[in-house]
Design a protein around this motif. Structure first.
Motif, PDB file in Angstrom:
ATOM      1  N   PRO A  85       5.386   5.044   7.085  1.00  0.00           N
ATOM      2  CA  PRO A  85       4.353   5.596   6.197  1.00  0.00           C
ATOM      3  C   PRO A  85       4.885   6.754   5.354  1.00  0.00           C
ATOM      4  O   PRO A  85       5.829   7.431   5.746  1.00  0.00           O
ATOM      5  N   VAL A  86       4.244   6.968   4.211  1.00  0.00           N
ATOM      6  CA  VAL A  86       4.672   8.010   3.289  1.00  0.00           C
ATOM      7  C   VAL A  86       4.387   9.381   3.890  1.00  0.00           C
ATOM      8  O   VAL A  86       3.329   9.601   4.490  1.00  0.00           O
ATOM      9  N   GLU A  87       5.333  10.299   3.734  1.00  0.00           N
ATOM     10  CA  GLU A  87       5.140  11.681   4.155  1.00  0.00           C
ATOM     11  C   GLU A  87       5.415  12.604   2.974  1.00  0.00           C
ATOM     12  O   GLU A  87       6.257  12.301   2.115  1.00  0.00           O
ATOM     13  N   LEU A  88       4.695  13.717   2.925  1.00  0.00           N
ATOM     14  CA  LEU A  88       4.883  14.717   1.879  1.00  0.00           C
ATOM     15  C   LEU A  88       5.838  15.790   2.374  1.00  0.00           C
ATOM     16  O   LEU A  88       5.756  16.216   3.524  1.00  0.00           O
ATOM     17  N   PRO A 123       0.806  -1.230   0.000  1.00  0.00           N
ATOM     18  CA  PRO A 123       0.000   0.000   0.000  1.00  0.00           C
ATOM     19  C   PRO A 123       0.828   1.264   0.000  1.00  0.00           C
ATOM     20  O   PRO A 123       0.511   2.220  -0.694  1.00  0.00           O
ATOM     21  N   PHE A 124       1.924   1.306   0.780  1.00  0.00           N
ATOM     22  CA  PHE A 124       2.688   2.550   0.867  1.00  0.00           C
ATOM     23  C   PHE A 124       3.298   2.908  -0.489  1.00  0.00           C
ATOM     24  O   PHE A 124       3.442   4.085  -0.820  1.00  0.00           O
ATOM     25  N   ALA A 125       3.646   1.912  -1.305  1.00  0.00           N
ATOM     26  CA  ALA A 125       4.216   2.185  -2.624  1.00  0.00           C
ATOM     27  C   ALA A 125       3.168   2.813  -3.533  1.00  0.00           C
ATOM     28  O   ALA A 125       3.471   3.701  -4.337  1.00  0.00           O
ATOM     29  N   GLY A 158      10.150  20.883   6.175  1.00  0.00           N
ATOM     30  CA  GLY A 158       9.180  20.154   6.978  1.00  0.00           C
ATOM     31  C   GLY A 158       8.522  19.033   6.191  1.00  0.00           C
ATOM     32  O   GLY A 158       8.851  18.766   5.041  1.00  0.00           O
ATOM     33  N   ARG A 159       7.576  18.390   6.819  1.00  0.00           N
ATOM     34  CA  ARG A 159       6.848  17.295   6.186  1.00  0.00           C
ATOM     35  C   ARG A 159       5.498  17.134   6.850  1.00  0.00           C
ATOM     36  O   ARG A 159       5.252  17.647   7.938  1.00  0.00           O
ATOM     37  N   MET A 160       4.600  16.446   6.168  1.00  0.00           N
ATOM     38  CA  MET A 160       3.284  16.127   6.706  1.00  0.00           C
ATOM     39  C   MET A 160       2.925  14.710   6.303  1.00  0.00           C
ATOM     40  O   MET A 160       3.394  14.210   5.273  1.00  0.00           O
ATOM     41  N   PRO A 161       2.098  14.010   7.112  1.00  0.00           N
ATOM     42  CA  PRO A 161       1.684  12.667   6.713  1.00  0.00           C
ATOM     43  C   PRO A 161       0.936  12.720   5.378  1.00  0.00           C
ATOM     44  O   PRO A 161       0.156  13.637   5.124  1.00  0.00           O
ATOM     45  N   ALA A 162       1.183  11.753   4.525  1.00  0.00           N
ATOM     46  CA  ALA A 162       0.478  11.691   3.244  1.00  0.00           C
ATOM     47  C   ALA A 162      -0.930  11.169   3.492  1.00  0.00           C
ATOM     48  O   ALA A 162      -1.099  10.032   3.947  1.00  0.00           O
ATOM     49  N   PRO A 188       6.853  15.859  -4.091  1.00  0.00           N
ATOM     50  CA  PRO A 188       7.931  15.031  -3.533  1.00  0.00           C
ATOM     51  C   PRO A 188       7.522  14.409  -2.204  1.00  0.00           C
ATOM     52  O   PRO A 188       6.794  15.011  -1.415  1.00  0.00           O
ATOM     53  N   THR A 189       7.983  13.182  -1.983  1.00  0.00           N
ATOM     54  CA  THR A 189       7.690  12.462  -0.746  1.00  0.00           C
ATOM     55  C   THR A 189       9.005  12.032  -0.093  1.00  0.00           C
ATOM     56  O   THR A 189      10.079  12.128  -0.678  1.00  0.00           O
TER      57      THR A 189
END
Length: 226
Positions: A32-35, A11-13, A117-121, A26-27
């Motif tokens: 888990p994936v983050e943006l 799923p993460f892919a 920074g980043r945020m959860p995808a 960009p991630t």
């Protein structure tokens, strides 16, 4: 000779591929994936109760995500948060805008994520998921999802004279959005305090000296005159 079956895509892919290939965002490439914030957009972050009030007052904004607490192994705090995408560079301007609006530290619940920074995808919107697509492990979900094929910059609040007013996206300018968000963050904070809910951000500061008392006294902050 038996043929090896291809391994199913995790799923993460699929989440990473949708954001990078469909949206061009960009991630981190992690699970888990983050943006990554900064290259394409910044983020305004506020408690969900305040954020819902902002959305009622401003029905047309850029993409908005809901960050749930205690999900994905990374606590988001005691309360859910609303993440509103704004134009890149907006996070750096937030403190100056709050000072100009005369909010100072009273809008402590309103923060931003910018360059570096980043945020959860958020989970991929249902209409864009492949058959049998990704699971629901993501810590965030879209309230107002982005649309593939559209440049995100065209639909994000930005500063500048007339920015975001009367353009194709119809989004508010950043100063007006921050003004509304700061007002609703402080109002929600007062409501929680009145209802006896836990709010560590309040600390020991007496609410009698907040902007609410200034409003009732007729000395309204600049933000309420925009």
């Amino acid at each position: 000779m038996a043929r090896a079956l291809p391994r199913p895509r995790p799923p993460f892919a699929a989440v990473r591929r949708w954001y990078e290939d469909e949206l061009g965002w960009p991630t981190t490439g992690t699970e888990p994936v983050e943006l990554l914030t900064g290259p394409r957009f910044d983020v305004l972050e506020m408690p969900a109760d305040a954020g819902r009030a902002v959305l009622r007052r401003m029905p047309r904004t850029g993409p908005v995500a809901l960050l749930r607490p205690e999900r994905g192994g990374k606590p988001a705090g005691d309360r859910p948060k609303l993440l509103m995408l704004i134009a890149a560079g907006g996070a750096e301007e937030l403190p100056e805008i709050l000072e100009w609006l005369e909010w100072g530290t009273l809008a402590a619940d309103l923060t931003a994520r910018g360059a570096g920074g980043r945020m959860p995808a958020p989970a991929i919107p249902a209409e864009h998921r492949a058959s049998g697509g990704c699971g629901t492990r993501e810590a965030a979900g879209w309230v107002r999802p982005p649309q593939p094929g559209y440049e995100v910059e065209d639909f994000l609040p930005a500063t500048g004279f007339g920015a975001g007013i009367g353009d194709g996206g119809g989004v508010p300018d950043l100063v007006r959005l921050v003004s509304t968000a700061a007002t609703e963050c402080h109002r929600a904070r007062l409501v929680r305090a009145r209802n006896g809910q836990s709010d560590r951000a309040c600390g020991a500061q007496p609410l009698a000296f907040s902007n609410a008392s200034r409003m009732s006294a007729g000395t309204r902050p600049r933000s309420l005159t925009l």
